[in-house]
Design a protein around this motif. Structure first.
Motif, PDB file in Angstrom:
ATOM      1  N   SER A 292       0.855  -1.186   0.000  1.00 55.85           N
ATOM      2  CA  SER A 292       0.000   0.000   0.000  1.00 55.85           C
ATOM      3  C   SER A 292       0.890   1.235   0.000  1.00 55.85           C
ATOM      4  N   ILE A 293       0.277   2.366  -0.306  1.00 57.82           N
ATOM      5  CA  ILE A 293       0.993   3.650  -0.323  1.00 57.82           C
ATOM      6  C   ILE A 293       0.144   4.662   0.423  1.00 57.82           C
ATOM      7  N   ASN A 294       0.760   5.418   1.314  1.00 60.01           N
ATOM      8  CA  ASN A 294       0.070   6.536   1.956  1.00 60.01           C
ATOM      9  C   ASN A 294       0.336   7.790   1.143  1.00 60.01           C
ATOM     10  N   ILE A 295      -0.720   8.530   0.856  1.00 62.80           N
ATOM     11  CA  ILE A 295      -0.577   9.741   0.049  1.00 62.80           C
ATOM     12  C   ILE A 295      -1.488  10.828   0.595  1.00 62.80           C
ATOM     13  N   ARG A 296      -1.007  12.047   0.499  1.00 61.08           N
ATOM     14  CA  ARG A 296      -1.782  13.198   0.963  1.00 61.08           C
ATOM     15  C   ARG A 296      -2.074  14.097  -0.235  1.00 61.08           C
ATOM     16  N   ASN A 297      -3.296  14.578  -0.301  1.00 60.46           N
ATOM     17  CA  ASN A 297      -3.623  15.596  -1.294  1.00 60.46           C
ATOM     18  C   ASN A 297      -3.045  16.906  -0.780  1.00 60.46           C
ATOM     19  N   GLY A 298      -2.289  17.602  -1.621  1.00 66.89           N
ATOM     20  CA  GLY A 298      -1.641  18.828  -1.200  1.00 66.89           C
ATOM     21  C   GLY A 298      -2.617  19.814  -0.574  1.00 66.89           C
ATOM     22  N   LYS A 299      -2.141  20.516   0.441  1.00 68.63           N
ATOM     23  CA  LYS A 299      -2.997  21.514   1.090  1.00 68.63           C
ATOM     24  C   LYS A 299      -2.583  22.917   0.658  1.00 68.63           C
ATOM     25  N   THR A 300      -1.289  23.220   0.775  1.00 72.08           N
ATOM     26  CA  THR A 300      -0.796  24.539   0.397  1.00 72.08           C
ATOM     27  C   THR A 300      -0.752  24.685  -1.120  1.00 72.08           C
ATOM     28  N   VAL A 301      -0.107  23.693  -1.768  1.00 70.02           N
ATOM     29  CA  VAL A 301      -0.067  23.648  -3.231  1.00 70.02           C
ATOM     30  C   VAL A 301      -0.830  22.389  -3.616  1.00 70.02           C
ATOM     31  N   SER A 302      -2.093  22.554  -3.894  1.00 73.50           N
ATOM     32  CA  SER A 302      -2.977  21.407  -4.103  1.00 73.50           C
ATOM     33  C   SER A 302      -3.176  21.140  -5.595  1.00 73.50           C
ATOM     34  N   GLU A 303      -2.151  20.542  -6.202  1.00 71.41           N
ATOM     35  CA  GLU A 303      -2.208  20.260  -7.632  1.00 71.41           C
ATOM     36  C   GLU A 303      -1.859  18.801  -7.925  1.00 71.41           C
ATOM     37  N   ASN A 304      -2.276  17.888  -7.053  1.00 70.56           N
ATOM     38  CA  ASN A 304      -2.012  16.468  -7.278  1.00 70.56           C
ATOM     39  C   ASN A 304      -2.928  15.929  -8.359  1.00 70.56           C
ATOM     40  N   ARG A 305      -2.385  14.991  -9.147  1.00 68.94           N
ATOM     41  CA  ARG A 305      -3.145  14.398 -10.232  1.00 68.94           C
ATOM     42  C   ARG A 305      -2.924  12.895 -10.263  1.00 68.94           C
ATOM     43  N   LEU A 306      -3.883  12.205 -10.807  1.00 62.96           N
ATOM     44  CA  LEU A 306      -3.793  10.773 -11.045  1.00 62.96           C
ATOM     45  C   LEU A 306      -3.913  10.575 -12.550  1.00 62.96           C
ATOM     46  N   VAL A 307      -2.946   9.833 -13.126  1.00 66.79           N
ATOM     47  CA  VAL A 307      -2.929   9.564 -14.561  1.00 66.79           C
ATOM     48  C   VAL A 307      -2.915   8.062 -14.737  1.00 66.79           C
ATOM     49  N   TRP A 308      -3.679   7.560 -15.711  1.00 65.39           N
ATOM     50  CA  TRP A 308      -3.672   6.130 -15.996  1.00 65.39           C
ATOM     51  C   TRP A 308      -3.932   5.912 -17.478  1.00 65.39           C
ATOM     52  N   GLY A 309      -3.697   4.709 -17.920  1.00 63.78           N
ATOM     53  CA  GLY A 309      -3.886   4.374 -19.330  1.00 63.78           C
ATOM     54  C   GLY A 309      -2.593   4.516 -20.095  1.00 63.78           C
ATOM     55  N   LYS A 310      -2.636   4.123 -21.336  1.00 56.47           N
ATOM     56  CA  LYS A 310      -1.453   4.182 -22.193  1.00 56.47           C
ATOM     57  C   LYS A 310      -1.583   5.345 -23.160  1.00 56.47           C
ATOM     58  N   GLU A 311      -0.416   5.963 -23.461  1.00 56.63           N
ATOM     59  CA  GLU A 311      -0.416   7.044 -24.440  1.00 56.63           C
ATOM     60  C   GLU A 311      -0.887   6.490 -25.772  1.00 56.63           C
ATOM     61  N   PRO A 312      -1.574   7.166 -26.610  1.00 56.56           N
ATOM     62  CA  PRO A 312      -1.993   8.565 -26.483  1.00 56.56           C
ATOM     63  C   PRO A 312      -3.338   8.717 -25.782  1.00 56.56           C
ATOM     64  N   ASN A 313      -3.855   7.630 -25.211  1.00 57.63           N
ATOM     65  CA  ASN A 313      -5.187   7.664 -24.580  1.00 57.63           C
ATOM     66  C   ASN A 313      -5.125   7.776 -23.063  1.00 57.63           C
ATOM     67  N   GLU A 314      -4.058   8.376 -22.544  1.00 57.20           N
ATOM     68  CA  GLU A 314      -3.972   8.552 -21.093  1.00 57.20           C
ATOM     69  C   GLU A 314      -5.124   9.404 -20.585  1.00 57.20           C
ATOM     70  N   LYS A 315      -5.538   9.073 -19.393  1.00 53.08           N
ATOM     71  CA  LYS A 315      -6.599   9.840 -18.742  1.00 53.08           C
ATOM     72  C   LYS A 315      -6.013  10.471 -17.479  1.00 53.08           C
ATOM     73  N   MET A 316      -6.528  11.638 -17.114  1.00 51.52           N
ATOM     74  CA  MET A 316      -6.013  12.331 -15.939  1.00 51.52           C
ATOM     75  C   MET A 316      -7.151  12.989 -15.185  1.00 51.52           C
ATOM     76  N   VAL A 317      -7.077  12.918 -13.855  1.00 53.97           N
ATOM     77  CA  VAL A 317      -8.007  13.662 -13.005  1.00 53.97           C
ATOM     78  C   VAL A 317      -7.200  14.384 -11.926  1.00 53.97           C
ATOM     79  N   TRP A 318      -7.731  15.492 -11.484  1.00 58.74           N
ATOM     80  CA  TRP A 318      -7.146  16.243 -10.377  1.00 58.74           C
ATOM     81  C   TRP A 318      -7.690  15.669  -9.079  1.00 58.74           C
TER      82      TRP A 318
END
Length: 174
Positions: free
Chosen positions: A117-143
């Motif tokens: 498992s991985i512990n992760i925090r969504n940024g508080k001061t600089v809150s620009e975390n993103r999750l990317v998945w899939g293979k190029e060129p069809n990668e998907k991303m959400v904030w």
């Protein structure tokens, strides 16, 4: 006749309960803090890759952590990408890894860190975390902020989830 209806009702109930509560789908699950509460999930399979991108709070540049789902449903980190040295950034590769500078970015490749498992925090001061998945060129991303409060933290695990968890949880999608 009444016994047959009762037995049929019990069988149908058991089938429904099995369908609802037996895990059927593999997902990257975001558990809220140290709980069993699923905050969100991303349907994923063995061999799939995903990235967590965060904005470094001092340099204000992107840091990319790349992961792959192992055959044992663990999370393997295989690459790390960043633009500037400094606090929290590695200065070189470990044994068996390679350190490369390309197109203005530093890459640590061939990483073999495996985590249950991985512990992760969504940024508080600089809150620009993103999750990317899939293979190029069809990668998907959400904030992260589309799904999580700034400052919130989660335990990420690859697990099989039931239809009930699937229906009551938040499915991450583009």
């Amino acid at each position: 006749m009444k016994l047959q209806k009762t037995l049929l009702s019990i069988i149908i109930l058991l089938i429904l309960l099995t369908l609802l509560f037996v895990p059927f789908r593999t997902a990257l699950v975001f558990y809220k803090e140290n709980t069993d509460n699923i905050e969100a999930f991303l349907p994923i399979q063995k061999g799939d890759t995903f990235q967590i991108i965060f904005k470094h709070s001092i340099h204000l540049t992107d840091v990319v952590e790349k992961y792959k789902v192992t055959d044992d449903f663990e999370i393997k980190q295989y690459e790390f990408v960043y633009e500037e040295f400094g606090i929290g950034m590695p200065s070189n590769a470990e044994d068996g890894e390679s350190f490369v500078y390309e197109d203005g970015k530093y890459y640590i490749k061939d990483i073999d860190n495996v985590f249950p498992s991985i512990n992760i925090r969504n940024g508080k001061t600089v809150s620009e975390n993103r999750l990317v998945w899939g293979k190029e060129p069809n990668e998907k991303m959400v904030w992260f902020n589309e799904y999580f409060e700034p400052g919130a933290w989660f335990k990420l695990k690859v697990e099989r989830i039931s239809l009930w968890e699937y229906l009551k949880g938040v499915n991450i999608h583009e």
